[in-house]
Write an enzyme that holds these catalytic residues in place. Structure first.
Site, mmCIF file in Angstrom:
data_model
loop_
_atom_site.group_PDB
_atom_site.id
_atom_site.type_symbol
_atom_site.label_atom_id
_atom_site.label_comp_id
_atom_site.label_asym_id
_atom_site.label_seq_id
_atom_site.Cartn_x
_atom_site.Cartn_y
_atom_site.Cartn_z
ATOM 1 N N LYS A 176 0.874 -1.174 0.000
ATOM 2 C CA LYS A 176 0.000 0.000 0.000
ATOM 3 C C LYS A 176 0.908 1.220 0.000
ATOM 4 O O LYS A 176 1.404 1.655 1.039
ATOM 5 C CB LYS A 176 -0.861 -0.020 1.264
ATOM 6 C CG LYS A 176 -2.200 0.607 1.156
ATOM 7 C CD LYS A 176 -2.271 2.088 1.009
ATOM 8 C CE LYS A 176 -2.112 3.020 2.137
ATOM 9 N NZ LYS A 176 -1.853 4.403 1.629
ATOM 10 N N GLU A 252 9.310 1.550 11.025
ATOM 11 C CA GLU A 252 10.342 2.590 10.855
ATOM 12 C C GLU A 252 9.593 3.915 10.906
ATOM 13 O O GLU A 252 8.870 4.263 9.979
ATOM 14 C CB GLU A 252 11.080 2.385 9.534
ATOM 15 C CG GLU A 252 11.808 1.042 9.508
ATOM 16 C CD GLU A 252 12.582 0.754 8.230
ATOM 17 O OE1 GLU A 252 12.202 1.265 7.162
ATOM 18 O OE2 GLU A 252 13.565 0.014 8.302
ATOM 19 N N CYS A 286 13.429 10.936 6.987
ATOM 20 C CA CYS A 286 13.283 10.656 8.413
ATOM 21 C C CYS A 286 14.592 10.890 9.160
ATOM 22 O O CYS A 286 14.575 11.154 10.355
ATOM 23 C CB CYS A 286 12.824 9.216 8.601
ATOM 24 S SG CYS A 286 13.915 8.057 7.758
ATOM 25 N N GLU A 388 8.668 16.577 15.558
ATOM 26 C CA GLU A 388 9.148 16.403 14.178
ATOM 27 C C GLU A 388 8.388 17.358 13.255
ATOM 28 O O GLU A 388 7.160 17.366 13.238
ATOM 29 C CB GLU A 388 8.914 14.960 13.715
ATOM 30 C CG GLU A 388 9.429 14.711 12.297
ATOM 31 C CD GLU A 388 9.094 13.314 11.768
ATOM 32 O OE1 GLU A 388 7.924 12.893 11.856
ATOM 33 O OE2 GLU A 388 10.007 12.653 11.253
#
Ligand code: NAD
Length: 484
Positions: A176, A252, A286, A388
């Protein structure tokens, strides 16, 4: 207009309704995407299960590895198609995608094809005090059907990072991709066909997360494991969704990565390395550094040098070779990043450069560009230092001792990556070992060996992928004990 369809059991099929795929460089619709239905997700999972009973389940490791190399060949043969599709979906500069995203996709297949052939068995000769004498060996078996859910920032790279080891271990997959970047997952289906991967082994479903493709996949009882890359709070939602069917997960997730710059560093190398670490892919990696701690004696000089770097970045069109800063992925994501720029002002940050949206006077103004931005002066408790942001932005703070730098770097709920810049080898080793993260770079950033463990601590993830860690996650271990 082109419609990107789902790929189930070796066929491209339409879903129930369509949504738009938008080019972030100018805001135009480049394709429509067919959203999968829950019934079709069921069909994809059944097709994947069926493929395990067919040719794919029978061929040996040697042949499996050969076919994965052929997938890599097929990606390389279609390099330009992949490149154009990835750039149109993400807006990333051609100089970056041609060097990083597409080559890494092929490399992912080659590395895991070779690793699976080299993988040995764990074995023990067992002698018990009461005369037991046996040979134990542990065999890796495929887990089954793997559900793979990926984000938009490095779409093909991160997808193949999971598809390659999953197939190397003999599994089948239902993937996906992000709703923002569906194109290259569909192209990969064509590469799979070229490479002789049997139908049903690789399936693609398109759609969103909750009450759509993502959730249909995670809660499906026919899926044996979920591997996910994306935001930490999405990881939390997925954990809830997989709980009733008790599946292993590999996550992750996000990061708020720190860099520590000591006064004894090679100054230019640190500035160049951290310019990449903050601004590469418009800060949408990331592993990007959003917190930089600099030893006080070189603080002003460092801030000035990084400011120069930021101001020299070229926010051009993605296909222009000179461009090194593309747009953000979407209007919604730009809203989020801008909300942090506003928050930084409210939190009384000192703005060193940027802080807004560029004005080009051409079609890029309809895209989602944003200025590279540097702040100083925030307390460590500020939300802009804690959360973040995932944009081309960092906060730089001074430190006076190794202990203080380590304490500030580690003061985060995330624990993905860190980088340390010093010419003192002993200090490099010592500080690296104190970082509470999954990967620490010393005098470099984003230098990856795909055989090494990759993942994060805390909110940054669960488990490790890479090398044998991927082979372990994508396999069931069966220990066999033979009486001698
Ligand atoms: P996201 O979590 O919003 O979406 C990722 C994927 O999850 C998409 O395909 C989305 O459709 C799907 N999804 C969303 N909600 C879901 C649900 N409830 N159930 C199932 N699937 C669902 O992340 P994003 O915005 O696409 O990507 C950016 C994030 O990814 C950042 O936080 C970044 O740090 C993280 N990231 C981490 C790594 C890593 O290796 N640690 C790598 C790249 C990106």
């Amino acid at each position: 207009m082109k419609v990107i369809q789902n790929y189930i059991d070796g066929r491209f099929v339409p879903g129930k309704r369509e949504f738009a795929d938008i080019n972030p460089a100018n805001g135009t619709v480049i394709a429509h995407v067919s959203e999968v239905t829950e019934v079709q997700v069921d069909e994809a999972v059944n097709a994947a299960r069926g493929a395990l009973q067919g040719e794919w389940g029978r061929i040996g490791i040697r042949e499996r590895a050969a076919r994965l190399h052929r997938v890599a060949d097929a990606i390389e043969k279609r390099f330009d198609c992949f490149l154009q599709a990835e750039i149109a979906d993400t807006g990333k500069p051609v100089s970056l995608a041609a060097k990083l995203d597409i080559p890494r996709a092929a490399a992912n297949f080659r590395v895991f094809a070779d690793l699976i052939k080299m993988n040995g068995l764990e074995a023990f000769h067992t002698e018990t005090p009461h005369g037991g004498n046996a040979l134990n060996y542990a065999m890796l078996k495929p887990l089954g059907v793997i559900g793979i859910i990926t984000p938009w920032n490095l779409p093909l790279l991160l997808l193949t990072w999971k598809v390659a080891p999953a197939l190397a271990c003999g599994n089948s997959v239902v993937v996906k991709p992000s709703e923002e970047t569906p194109a290259t997952a569909a192209l990969l289906a064509e590469a799979m066909q070229d490479a002789g991967i049997p139908k049903g082994v690789y399936n693609v479903i398109h759609g969103f997360g909750p009450d759509s493709a993502g959730e249909f996949l995670t809660r499906h009882s026919g899926v044996n494991a979920i591997t996910f890359t994306g935001e930490s709070r999405t990881g939390a939602a997925i954990m809830k969704s997989v709980a009733p069917t008790v599946k292993p997960v590999s996550f992750e997730l996000g990061g708020k990565n720190a860099a520590i710059v000591f006064a004894d560093c090679e100054f230019d190398a640190a500035v160049n390395g951290l310019s990449d670490a903050v601004f590469l892919n418009t800060g949408q990696v990331c592993l990007c550094a959003e917190r930089i701690y600099v030893e006080r004696s070189i603080f002003d000089q460092f801030v000035e040098a990084l400011k120069k770097k930021a101001e020299n970045l070229n926010s051009g069109w993605p296909l222009d070779q000179e461009t090194n800063l593309g747009p953000l992925i979407s209007a919604q994501h730009r809203e989020k990043v801008i909300s942090y720029y506003k928050l930084a002002t409210e939190e009384r940050a000192t703005l060193i450069t940027g802080g807004g949206v560029p004005d080009f006077g051409d079609d890029r103004d309809n895209g989602f560009y944003i200025q590279p931005t540097i702040y100083t002066g925030l307390p460590e408790s500020a939300r802009c230092v804690k959360e973040e942001i995932f944009g081309p932005v960092c906060h730089i703070a001074p430190f006076d001792s190794d202990e203080e730098a380590v304490a500030m770097a580690n003061d985060s709920k995330y624990g993905l990556a860190a980088s340390i810049w010093t010419s003192n080898l002993k200090r490099g080793h010592r500080v690296a070992r104190q970082m509470n993260v999954g990967i620490t770079w010393v005098n470099c950033w984003f230098l990856r060996d795909l055989r090494t463990p990759f993942g994060g601590a805390g909110l940054s993830g669960i488990g490790r992928e890479g090398g044998r860690h991927s082979l372990n996650f994508y396999s069931e271990l069966n220990n066999i004990c033979i009486q001698l």
